[in-house]
Motif scaffolding. Structure first.
Motif, PDB file in Angstrom:
ATOM      1  N   HIS A 227       3.106  72.492 -75.129  1.00 25.46           N
ATOM      2  CA  HIS A 227       2.297  71.761 -74.330  1.00 25.46           C
ATOM      3  C   HIS A 227       1.460  70.424 -74.852  1.00 25.46           C
ATOM      4  CE1 HIS A 227       2.383  75.693 -72.673  1.00 25.46           C
ATOM      5  NE2 HIS A 227       1.805  75.356 -71.534  1.00 25.46           N
ATOM      6  N   ALA A 228       1.807  70.107 -76.365  1.00 31.92           N
ATOM      7  CA  ALA A 228       1.110  69.210 -76.933  1.00 31.92           C
ATOM      8  C   ALA A 228       1.876  67.590 -76.518  1.00 31.92           C
ATOM      9  CB  ALA A 228       1.336  69.445 -78.393  1.00 31.92           C
ATOM     10  N   ARG A 229       1.260  66.691 -76.185  1.00 30.75           N
ATOM     11  CA  ARG A 229       1.720  65.685 -75.992  1.00 30.75           C
ATOM     12  C   ARG A 229       1.601  64.577 -77.318  1.00 30.75           C
ATOM     13  NH1 ARG A 229      -1.326  63.587 -70.335  1.00 30.75           N
ATOM     14  NH2 ARG A 229      -0.605  65.427 -69.035  1.00 30.75           N
ATOM     15  N   SER A 230       2.679  64.944 -78.040  1.00 33.25           N
ATOM     16  CA  SER A 230       2.989  63.944 -79.332  1.00 33.25           C
ATOM     17  C   SER A 230       4.151  63.900 -79.763  1.00 33.25           C
ATOM     18  CB  SER A 230       2.021  64.655 -80.673  1.00 33.25           C
ATOM     19  OG  SER A 230       2.609  65.983 -80.841  1.00 33.25           O
ATOM     20  N   PHE A 231       4.750  62.541 -80.237  1.00 30.72           N
ATOM     21  CA  PHE A 231       6.058  62.420 -80.583  1.00 30.72           C
ATOM     22  C   PHE A 231       6.465  63.589 -81.777  1.00 30.72           C
ATOM     23  CE2 PHE A 231       5.212  60.391 -84.476  1.00 30.72           C
ATOM     24  CZ  PHE A 231       6.350  60.409 -84.956  1.00 30.72           C
ATOM     25  N   GLN A 232       5.368  63.950 -82.534  1.00 29.62           N
ATOM     26  CA  GLN A 232       5.818  64.987 -83.624  1.00 29.62           C
ATOM     27  C   GLN A 232       6.139  66.349 -83.243  1.00 29.62           C
ATOM     28  OE1 GLN A 232       5.552  64.538 -86.820  1.00 29.62           O
ATOM     29  NE2 GLN A 232       4.605  62.688 -87.332  1.00 29.62           N
ATOM     30  N   LYS A 233       5.869  66.572 -82.116  1.00 34.06           N
ATOM     31  CA  LYS A 233       6.126  67.996 -81.651  1.00 34.06           C
ATOM     32  C   LYS A 233       7.771  68.248 -81.843  1.00 34.06           C
ATOM     33  CE  LYS A 233       6.842  67.687 -76.640  1.00 34.06           C
ATOM     34  NZ  LYS A 233       6.339  68.129 -75.463  1.00 34.06           N
ATOM     35  N   HIS A 234       8.585  67.289 -81.528  1.00 36.11           N
ATOM     36  CA  HIS A 234       9.893  67.266 -81.390  1.00 36.11           C
ATOM     37  C   HIS A 234      10.580  67.543 -83.013  1.00 36.11           C
ATOM     38  CE1 HIS A 234      10.220  66.186 -77.273  1.00 36.11           C
ATOM     39  NE2 HIS A 234       9.719  65.280 -77.397  1.00 36.11           N
ATOM     40  N   LYS A 235       9.987  66.596 -83.891  1.00 39.25           N
ATOM     41  CA  LYS A 235      10.322  66.990 -85.429  1.00 39.25           C
ATOM     42  C   LYS A 235       9.713  68.486 -85.731  1.00 39.25           C
ATOM     43  CE  LYS A 235       9.087  65.357 -89.816  1.00 39.25           C
ATOM     44  NZ  LYS A 235       8.617  64.308 -90.838  1.00 39.25           N
ATOM     45  N   SER A 236       8.679  68.776 -85.321  1.00 43.98           N
ATOM     46  CA  SER A 236       8.063  70.199 -85.579  1.00 43.98           C
ATOM     47  C   SER A 236       9.111  71.264 -85.063  1.00 43.98           C
ATOM     48  CB  SER A 236       6.763  70.358 -85.094  1.00 43.98           C
ATOM     49  OG  SER A 236       5.865  69.361 -85.803  1.00 43.98           O
ATOM     50  N   LEU A 237       9.414  71.353 -84.006  1.00 42.13           N
ATOM     51  CA  LEU A 237      10.430  72.147 -83.264  1.00 42.13           C
ATOM     52  C   LEU A 237      11.575  72.513 -83.909  1.00 42.13           C
ATOM     53  CD1 LEU A 237       9.879  71.537 -79.610  1.00 42.13           C
ATOM     54  CD2 LEU A 237       9.053  73.704 -81.013  1.00 42.13           C
ATOM     55  N   LYS A 238      12.200  71.061 -84.599  1.00 49.08           N
ATOM     56  CA  LYS A 238      13.508  71.165 -85.314  1.00 49.08           C
ATOM     57  C   LYS A 238      13.168  71.836 -86.583  1.00 49.08           C
ATOM     58  CE  LYS A 238      15.268  66.838 -83.343  1.00 49.08           C
ATOM     59  NZ  LYS A 238      15.849  65.577 -83.523  1.00 49.08           N
ATOM     60  N   ILE A 239      12.139  71.578 -87.382  1.00 47.49           N
ATOM     61  CA  ILE A 239      11.897  72.416 -88.524  1.00 47.49           C
ATOM     62  C   ILE A 239      11.887  73.826 -88.328  1.00 47.49           C
ATOM     63  CG2 ILE A 239      10.271  72.386 -90.511  1.00 47.49           C
ATOM     64  CD1 ILE A 239       9.744  69.585 -90.210  1.00 47.49           C
ATOM     65  N   ILE A 240      10.844  74.221 -87.231  1.00 47.44           N
ATOM     66  CA  ILE A 240      10.954  75.651 -86.908  1.00 47.44           C
ATOM     67  C   ILE A 240      12.430  76.407 -86.875  1.00 47.44           C
ATOM     68  CG2 ILE A 240      10.202  77.444 -85.243  1.00 47.44           C
ATOM     69  CD1 ILE A 240       7.522  75.513 -84.610  1.00 47.44           C
ATOM     70  N   PHE A 241      13.139  75.644 -86.021  1.00 49.38           N
ATOM     71  CA  PHE A 241      14.417  76.399 -85.829  1.00 49.38           C
ATOM     72  C   PHE A 241      15.516  76.272 -87.077  1.00 49.38           C
ATOM     73  CE2 PHE A 241      13.706  74.725 -81.417  1.00 49.38           C
ATOM     74  CZ  PHE A 241      13.506  76.100 -80.858  1.00 49.38           C
ATOM     75  N   LEU A 242      14.974  75.398 -87.888  1.00 51.70           N
ATOM     76  CA  LEU A 242      15.638  75.159 -89.177  1.00 51.70           C
ATOM     77  C   LEU A 242      15.090  76.367 -90.294  1.00 51.70           C
ATOM     78  CD1 LEU A 242      17.831  73.909 -91.084  1.00 51.70           C
ATOM     79  CD2 LEU A 242      15.778  72.286 -92.004  1.00 51.70           C
ATOM     80  N   VAL A 243      14.090  76.794 -90.163  1.00 52.21           N
ATOM     81  CA  VAL A 243      13.486  77.648 -90.984  1.00 52.21           C
ATOM     82  C   VAL A 243      13.740  79.174 -90.548  1.00 52.21           C
ATOM     83  CG1 VAL A 243      11.272  78.964 -91.502  1.00 52.21           C
ATOM     84  CG2 VAL A 243      11.154  76.219 -91.375  1.00 52.21           C
ATOM     85  N   VAL A 244      13.582  79.231 -89.225  1.00 49.47           N
ATOM     86  CA  VAL A 244      14.311  80.659 -88.731  1.00 49.47           C
ATOM     87  C   VAL A 244      15.867  80.707 -89.122  1.00 49.47           C
ATOM     88  CG1 VAL A 244      14.522  81.988 -86.790  1.00 49.47           C
ATOM     89  CG2 VAL A 244      12.563  80.523 -86.948  1.00 49.47           C
ATOM     90  N   ALA A 245      16.381  79.610 -88.709  1.00 52.19           N
ATOM     91  CA  ALA A 245      18.120  79.514 -88.699  1.00 52.19           C
ATOM     92  C   ALA A 245      18.465  80.013 -90.257  1.00 52.19           C
ATOM     93  CB  ALA A 245      18.740  78.500 -88.457  1.00 52.19           C
ATOM     94  N   MET A 246      17.666  79.435 -91.309  1.00 53.83           N
ATOM     95  CA  MET A 246      17.920  79.559 -92.560  1.00 53.83           C
ATOM     96  C   MET A 246      17.763  80.976 -93.170  1.00 53.83           C
ATOM     97  SD  MET A 246      16.510  80.020 -95.894  1.00 53.83           S
ATOM     98  CE  MET A 246      14.759  79.330 -95.982  1.00 53.83           C
ATOM     99  N   PHE A 247      16.489  81.697 -92.670  1.00 52.13           N
ATOM    100  CA  PHE A 247      16.211  83.008 -92.818  1.00 52.13           C
ATOM    101  C   PHE A 247      17.283  83.906 -92.342  1.00 52.13           C
ATOM    102  CE2 PHE A 247      14.068  87.091 -92.051  1.00 52.13           C
ATOM    103  CZ  PHE A 247      13.875  87.404 -93.173  1.00 52.13           C
ATOM    104  N   LEU A 248      17.455  83.679 -91.127  1.00 49.22           N
ATOM    105  CA  LEU A 248      18.478  84.920 -90.477  1.00 49.22           C
ATOM    106  C   LEU A 248      19.890  84.588 -91.044  1.00 49.22           C
ATOM    107  CD1 LEU A 248      17.696  84.352 -86.742  1.00 49.22           C
ATOM    108  CD2 LEU A 248      17.093  86.129 -88.309  1.00 49.22           C
ATOM    109  N   LEU A 249      20.598  83.205 -91.242  1.00 51.24           N
ATOM    110  CA  LEU A 249      21.625  83.090 -91.786  1.00 51.24           C
ATOM    111  C   LEU A 249      21.862  83.774 -93.415  1.00 51.24           C
ATOM    112  CD1 LEU A 249      22.491  79.568 -90.468  1.00 51.24           C
ATOM    113  CD2 LEU A 249      23.498  81.823 -89.749  1.00 51.24           C
ATOM    114  N   THR A 250      20.703  83.356 -94.115  1.00 53.09           N
ATOM    115  CA  THR A 250      21.056  84.045 -95.521  1.00 53.09           C
ATOM    116  C   THR A 250      20.608  85.565 -95.816  1.00 53.09           C
ATOM    117  OG1 THR A 250      18.542  83.276 -95.796  1.00 53.09           O
ATOM    118  CG2 THR A 250      20.409  81.669 -96.487  1.00 53.09           C
ATOM    119  N   GLN A 251      19.659  86.029 -94.941  1.00 52.90           N
ATOM    120  CA  GLN A 251      19.153  87.168 -95.105  1.00 52.90           C
ATOM    121  C   GLN A 251      19.860  88.488 -94.545  1.00 52.90           C
ATOM    122  OE1 GLN A 251      17.086  87.723 -97.835  1.00 52.90           O
ATOM    123  NE2 GLN A 251      17.312  85.675 -98.077  1.00 52.90           N
TER     124      GLN A 251
END
Length: 349
Positions: A227-251
């Motif tokens: 819902h935010a109008r900022s170009f930063q949201k796309h980078k943040s979403l990528k980091i979120i998916f990276l964090v979750v993927a790292m946790f799931l793949l390792t644990q």
């Protein structure tokens, strides 16, 4: 864990030998597994030790001496590398014991059992707190900015509570840790009366609680960012998916393998399952190496302070690199000039 779960639990290997004492094929496969373990475990432990020691030490130095732990986020992000640092410092002892035998005595056995387990729990619980903190920063940004001092105090108290809780749930590993002599001296934990409780606790605090926190909090974060109008949201979403993927793949593989094996004693007699435990455990330990990258190096403020550390130490010549860094920093400030970006940029740490 080396002494509390799977790869170092030689008592289960003795069970395998007893159950299949009349089968030469099974004995041979089991001996091959032991030879593989003697090489694989020390190598993996030493790799995690080296990279975990360097990465977490660097993060800890930057947060303590440059960022001064000014916010709740800084407190949690300093507690995580501290726990991981102590965690990886126990690995050389287990690597040596896996190759040769335990030569460090009963007191060191209990102490390292405790250090290893306490810092495992501290690391996973701090990971959970970081997830909740990211949710608060993004979804309730205005309230956080107006009460930073109060939140910092609560963060310090939370970290203290995490260490106390981790110590309490690690007491069985300390109390029942002992040096046994089946064919060579090993430091192990095994107590039938409490093993089920210990397994449930490990699964809850080490996997299900962080997974639940990530599911709930990151769902709210993604909704806010969309819902935010900022170009930063796309980078943040990528980091979120990276964090979750790292946790799931390792644990997930390690915890799923432990959960399956706990359902029946037949799995303890399967050499192939022992390989699965060994490999998935090594993958799970990579978390201690990846945490500094995901939770610190992606932060703009951390990178700025890291560069200050590099310049103070004199590791790199300036050679125009500082101008490039300054230009990048100015661009970041320009892009984040909007208040909306400030509140939705997840890793503006």
């Amino acid at each position: 864990m080396p002494a509390t779960t799977d790869t170092m639990d030689d008592e289960h290997h003795d069970t395998v030998g007893w159950l299949f004492g009349n089968s030469s094929d099974n004995r041979q496969r089991h001996e091959q597994f032991l030879k593989f373990k003697e090489v694989f475990v020390p190598c993996m432990y030493l790799v995690v030790f080296v990279f975990g020691l360097l990465g977490n030490s660097l993060v800890l130095i930057v947060y303590i001496f440059y960022q001064k732990l000014r916010s709740l986020t800084d407190v949690f992000l300093a507690n995580l590398p501290l726990a991981d640092l102590v965690f990886v410092c126990t690995l050389p002892f287990w690597a040596y014991a896996g190759t040769y035998e335990w030569v460090f005595g009963t007191v060191m056995c209990k102490a390292l059992q405790g250090m290893y387990t306490v810092n495992f729990y501290v690391s996973m619980l701090t990971l959970t707190c970081i997830t909740v903190d990211r949710f608060i920063v993004v979804v309730q940004a205005t309230r956080v900015f107006s009460q930073q001092a109060k939140w910092k105090v609560w963060g310090q108290l939370t970290c203290l509570l995490i260490w106390v809780t981790s110590l309490l749930v690690s007491l069985p590993n300390i109390i029942y840790g002992s040096v046994e002599h089946p064919d060579k001296r090993i430091c192990q934990y095994h107590d039938e009366a409490t093993s089920t409780v210990v397994l449930v606790t490990q699964m809850t605090l080490g996997f299900f609680l962080p997974l639940l926190a990530m599911t709930v909090c990151y769902s709210g974060i993604i909704k806010t960012l969309l819902h935010a109008r900022s170009f930063q949201k796309h980078k943040s979403l990528k980091i979120i998916f990276l964090v979750v993927a790292m946790f799931l793949l390792t644990q997930t593989p390690f915890n799923l393998t432990k959960l399956i094996r706990s359902t029946s004693w037949e799995f303890y007699t399967m050499t192939s399952f022992e390989y699965a435990i060994l490999v998935t455990e090594a993958i799970a330990y990579l978390r201690a190496c990846l945490n500094p990258v995901l939770y610190a190096f992606v932060g703009l403020k951390f990178r700025r302070n890291l560069w200050k550390l590099v310049k103070d130490v004199g590791c790199l010549p300036y050679l125009g690199v500082s101008n490039q860094w300054k230009s990048s920093e100015d661009n970041s400030k320009t892009c984040s000039a909007s208040p909306n970006v400030q509140t939705t940029s997840m890793f503006q740490l």
